[in-house]
Motif scaffolding. Sequence first.
Motif, PDB file in Angstrom:
ATOM      1  N   GLU A  93     -14.837   0.509   5.943  1.00 21.84           N
ATOM      2  CA  GLU A  93     -13.525   0.915   6.482  1.00 21.84           C
ATOM      3  C   GLU A  93     -12.644   1.460   5.364  1.00 21.84           C
ATOM      4  O   GLU A  93     -11.968   2.470   5.515  1.00 21.84           O
ATOM      5  CB  GLU A  93     -12.826  -0.273   7.147  1.00 21.84           C
ATOM      6  N   ARG A  94     -12.627   0.761   4.254  1.00 23.51           N
ATOM      7  CA  ARG A  94     -11.741   1.169   3.153  1.00 23.51           C
ATOM      8  C   ARG A  94     -12.242   2.432   2.454  1.00 23.51           C
ATOM      9  O   ARG A  94     -11.431   3.216   1.949  1.00 23.51           O
ATOM     10  CB  ARG A  94     -11.574   0.007   2.169  1.00 23.51           C
ATOM     11  N   PHE A  98     -10.542   7.047   1.133  1.00 22.25           N
ATOM     12  CA  PHE A  98     -10.724   7.932  -0.021  1.00 22.25           C
ATOM     13  C   PHE A  98     -11.065   9.362   0.415  1.00 22.25           C
ATOM     14  O   PHE A  98     -10.766  10.309  -0.301  1.00 22.25           O
ATOM     15  CB  PHE A  98     -11.795   7.372  -0.962  1.00 22.25           C
ATOM     16  N   ARG A 165      -5.136   2.495 -10.727  1.00 19.91           N
ATOM     17  CA  ARG A 165      -6.435   1.868 -10.517  1.00 19.91           C
ATOM     18  C   ARG A 165      -7.351   2.047 -11.730  1.00 19.91           C
ATOM     19  O   ARG A 165      -8.044   1.118 -12.152  1.00 19.91           O
ATOM     20  CB  ARG A 165      -7.074   2.488  -9.271  1.00 19.91           C
ATOM     21  N   LEU A 172     -13.333   3.907  -9.500  1.00 20.14           N
ATOM     22  CA  LEU A 172     -12.571   3.513  -8.313  1.00 20.14           C
ATOM     23  C   LEU A 172     -13.278   2.373  -7.594  1.00 20.14           C
ATOM     24  O   LEU A 172     -12.629   1.498  -7.029  1.00 20.14           O
ATOM     25  CB  LEU A 172     -12.404   4.710  -7.370  1.00 20.14           C
ATOM     26  N   ASP A 173     -14.594   2.366  -7.634  1.00 15.00           N
ATOM     27  CA  ASP A 173     -15.347   1.303  -6.993  1.00 15.00           C
ATOM     28  C   ASP A 173     -15.655   0.138  -7.922  1.00 15.00           C
ATOM     29  O   ASP A 173     -16.499  -0.705  -7.594  1.00 15.00           O
ATOM     30  CB  ASP A 173     -16.634   1.862  -6.365  1.00 15.00           C
TER      31      ASP A 173
ATOM     32  N   LEU B  85      -9.290 -11.689   3.423  1.00 10.13           N
ATOM     33  CA  LEU B  85      -8.272 -10.636   3.289  1.00 10.13           C
ATOM     34  C   LEU B  85      -8.839  -9.469   2.486  1.00 10.13           C
ATOM     35  O   LEU B  85      -8.928  -8.351   2.964  1.00 10.13           O
ATOM     36  CB  LEU B  85      -7.051 -11.196   2.564  1.00 10.13           C
ATOM     37  N   LEU B  86      -9.183  -9.745   1.241  1.00 11.93           N
ATOM     38  CA  LEU B  86      -9.704  -8.713   0.349  1.00 11.93           C
ATOM     39  C   LEU B  86     -11.214  -8.598   0.475  1.00 11.93           C
ATOM     40  O   LEU B  86     -11.776  -7.517   0.309  1.00 11.93           O
ATOM     41  CB  LEU B  86      -9.330  -9.037  -1.099  1.00 11.93           C
ATOM     42  N   ARG B  94     -12.240  -1.697  -3.350  1.00 11.67           N
ATOM     43  CA  ARG B  94     -11.507  -0.634  -2.643  1.00 11.67           C
ATOM     44  C   ARG B  94     -10.139  -1.098  -2.175  1.00 11.67           C
ATOM     45  O   ARG B  94      -9.201  -0.301  -2.090  1.00 11.67           O
ATOM     46  CB  ARG B  94     -12.355  -0.096  -1.487  1.00 11.67           C
ATOM     47  N   ALA B  95     -10.003  -2.383  -1.862  1.00 12.24           N
ATOM     48  CA  ALA B  95      -8.688  -2.896  -1.455  1.00 12.24           C
ATOM     49  C   ALA B  95      -7.652  -2.649  -2.538  1.00 12.24           C
ATOM     50  O   ALA B  95      -6.485  -2.371  -2.256  1.00 12.24           O
ATOM     51  CB  ALA B  95      -8.777  -4.396  -1.160  1.00 12.24           C
ATOM     52  N   ARG B  96      -8.103  -2.733  -3.764  1.00  9.26           N
ATOM     53  CA  ARG B  96      -7.181  -2.610  -4.896  1.00  9.26           C
ATOM     54  C   ARG B  96      -6.459  -1.262  -4.900  1.00  9.26           C
ATOM     55  O   ARG B  96      -5.309  -1.165  -5.342  1.00  9.26           O
ATOM     56  CB  ARG B  96      -7.983  -2.789  -6.190  1.00  9.26           C
ATOM     57  N   PHE B  97      -7.131  -0.223  -4.423  1.00  4.20           N
ATOM     58  CA  PHE B  97      -6.508   1.102  -4.405  1.00  4.20           C
ATOM     59  C   PHE B  97      -5.251   1.116  -3.530  1.00  4.20           C
ATOM     60  O   PHE B  97      -4.285   1.835  -3.822  1.00  4.20           O
ATOM     61  CB  PHE B  97      -7.512   2.142  -3.886  1.00  4.20           C
ATOM     62  N   PHE B  98      -5.259   0.320  -2.464  1.00  3.38           N
ATOM     63  CA  PHE B  98      -4.115   0.310  -1.547  1.00  3.38           C
ATOM     64  C   PHE B  98      -2.869  -0.286  -2.195  1.00  3.38           C
ATOM     65  O   PHE B  98      -1.750   0.061  -1.836  1.00  3.38           O
ATOM     66  CB  PHE B  98      -4.474  -0.422  -0.250  1.00  3.38           C
ATOM     67  N   LEU B 172      -5.669   0.518   8.963  1.00  4.69           N
ATOM     68  CA  LEU B 172      -6.319   1.013   7.753  1.00  4.69           C
ATOM     69  C   LEU B 172      -7.639   0.289   7.538  1.00  4.69           C
ATOM     70  O   LEU B 172      -8.599   0.882   7.033  1.00  4.69           O
ATOM     71  CB  LEU B 172      -5.393   0.823   6.539  1.00  4.69           C
ATOM     72  N   ASP B 173      -7.697  -0.979   7.919  1.00  2.22           N
ATOM     73  CA  ASP B 173      -8.929  -1.741   7.766  1.00  2.22           C
ATOM     74  C   ASP B 173      -9.831  -1.678   8.987  1.00  2.22           C
ATOM     75  O   ASP B 173     -10.764  -2.476   9.100  1.00  2.22           O
ATOM     76  CB  ASP B 173      -8.614  -3.181   7.374  1.00  2.22           C
ATOM     77  N   GLY B 178      -6.099  -5.826   8.045  1.00  2.00           N
ATOM     78  CA  GLY B 178      -6.577  -6.591   6.893  1.00  2.00           C
ATOM     79  C   GLY B 178      -5.700  -6.313   5.688  1.00  2.00           C
ATOM     80  O   GLY B 178      -4.596  -5.757   5.807  1.00  2.00           O
ATOM     81  N   ALA B 179      -6.209  -6.668   4.540  1.00  2.00           N
ATOM     82  CA  ALA B 179      -5.412  -6.592   3.318  1.00  2.00           C
ATOM     83  C   ALA B 179      -4.868  -5.194   3.063  1.00  2.00           C
ATOM     84  O   ALA B 179      -3.732  -5.037   2.590  1.00  2.00           O
ATOM     85  CB  ALA B 179      -6.245  -7.061   2.120  1.00  2.00           C
ATOM     86  N   ALA B 180      -5.649  -4.147   3.362  1.00  2.00           N
ATOM     87  CA  ALA B 180      -5.150  -2.787   3.126  1.00  2.00           C
ATOM     88  C   ALA B 180      -3.861  -2.561   3.915  1.00  2.00           C
ATOM     89  O   ALA B 180      -2.885  -2.012   3.394  1.00  2.00           O
ATOM     90  CB  ALA B 180      -6.212  -1.755   3.511  1.00  2.00           C
TER      91      ALA B 180
END
Lengths: 237, 237
Positions: A93-94, A98, A165, A172-173, B85-86, B94-98, B172-173, B178-180
């Motif tokens: 999903e995330r 991108f 990031r 990014l990953d 969550l994450l 990928r969550a971190r990018f959000f 978004l998730d 979710g966390a995003a």
Amino acid sequence: MALKMFDLRGRDERLRFSPYCWRVKFALAHKGLACDFVPWKFTDKEALAFSGQGRVPVLVDGEETVVDSYEILRYLDRAYPERPLLGEGAAAERARFFKFYSERSLAPGIVRTILMDVFNTIHPDDRDYFRTSREKAFGRTLEEMHSPSQGLTMLDRALEPMRGRLDESEFLDGEAPGAADYLVVGMFMWARVCSGADLISNADPVYAWYQRMLDLYDGLGRNATRLVDVEGAYQNV
Amino acid sequence: MALKMFDLRGRDERLRFSPYCWRVKFALAHKGLACDFVPWKFTDKEALAFSGQGRVPVLVDGEETVVDSYEILRYLDRAYPERPLLGEGAAAERARFFKFYSERSLAPGIVRTILMDVFNTIHPDDRDYFRTSREKAFGRTLEEMHSPSQGLTMLDRALEPMRGRLDESEFLDGEAPGAADYLVVGMFMWARVCSGADLISNADPVYAWYQRMLDLYDGLGRNATRLVDVEGAYQNV
């Protein structure tokens, strides 16, 4: 049987500049899959008729034909599950974000910076098609749309989340590159092949990431032929 | 023992406007965790001395103290693993990018749109601190920084990847939030509590997502007290 992918070529057959094809090339390398790349021009619509549409990338894997770069990444994860690209659940999903970040945040600034270089890269057979279709989409002439100062300002702002990031992470990953990196790097490869413009300052965390991306898979990105490498490319033809 | 979170309050104790605290409130609701929210002002540095720093959110869970909204989300996944969550692996990367998209793409446009509303929301005790610290960070006065026309133009461009994603997906998730979603919605809650400004047109796919986010968890976001609900808030005090 090896995979086959139709790949956008420019005025020189070595010039392969489609950002969407580049996503797939990195994804194939990530999976360790060999592939024949078939050069294709925008106006070779007949050659893609079997795929039911007229754009690249098109991947052919035996009996399977898959169109659209993102769908090809999904297909590769299904058919070749080792070393996932998109993954499953929340990861998949995330990953999707991108795609849109690449196409809707980064591309608008890049296109204004390199558009006349892209026009100079494409095959002469494609020029009328390119000008007509793009000018219709942009609502202005290519020359009006081309504005590096405006484009670089837009890109500078759009890069902000990547800076944050990549200040903390190699890719990014995370510690190793993945689909998020490939979805984004395609846009930079598009600019790299078509243009000599410097999109990113070498003090930028994004620059260090870009250099790492160029080095992946034996320099897959770094070794790509660029318009600036093609003799006579800046003379009128 | 219930969780406890220090939560930024405004001139009225019901005004809870920190975008970072809102991330955690949505995350706690996602996990179904009860929490006591302790009202806190910017200048109550003493009250946070035990945490080793001076900003909220601060979460206290028995013997554990966790600071920083993202670290709190990580902690909640460790301590309460149900309903991640994450998540882990690529999902977590990928969550971190959000986080960065929220803070570096969305916030710059929003802050220029609502800054004087934020100044009107904060507690009178915090005004000098807020003006001094923010003017130093911005390199200009609050009044110079406040420019809704510029801010809304910046935000409009920054929302593009969300538009693409939310045109195809409820959250978004994906099918469930979710966390995003929580990392991003915090910025909208900040604007909602402090300001009557309309950040998103109701024809925008982001608007429909925002309405869905406001309805989650029995209207957690929708029921938040806003400055526009506080009697006398637009008179000088």
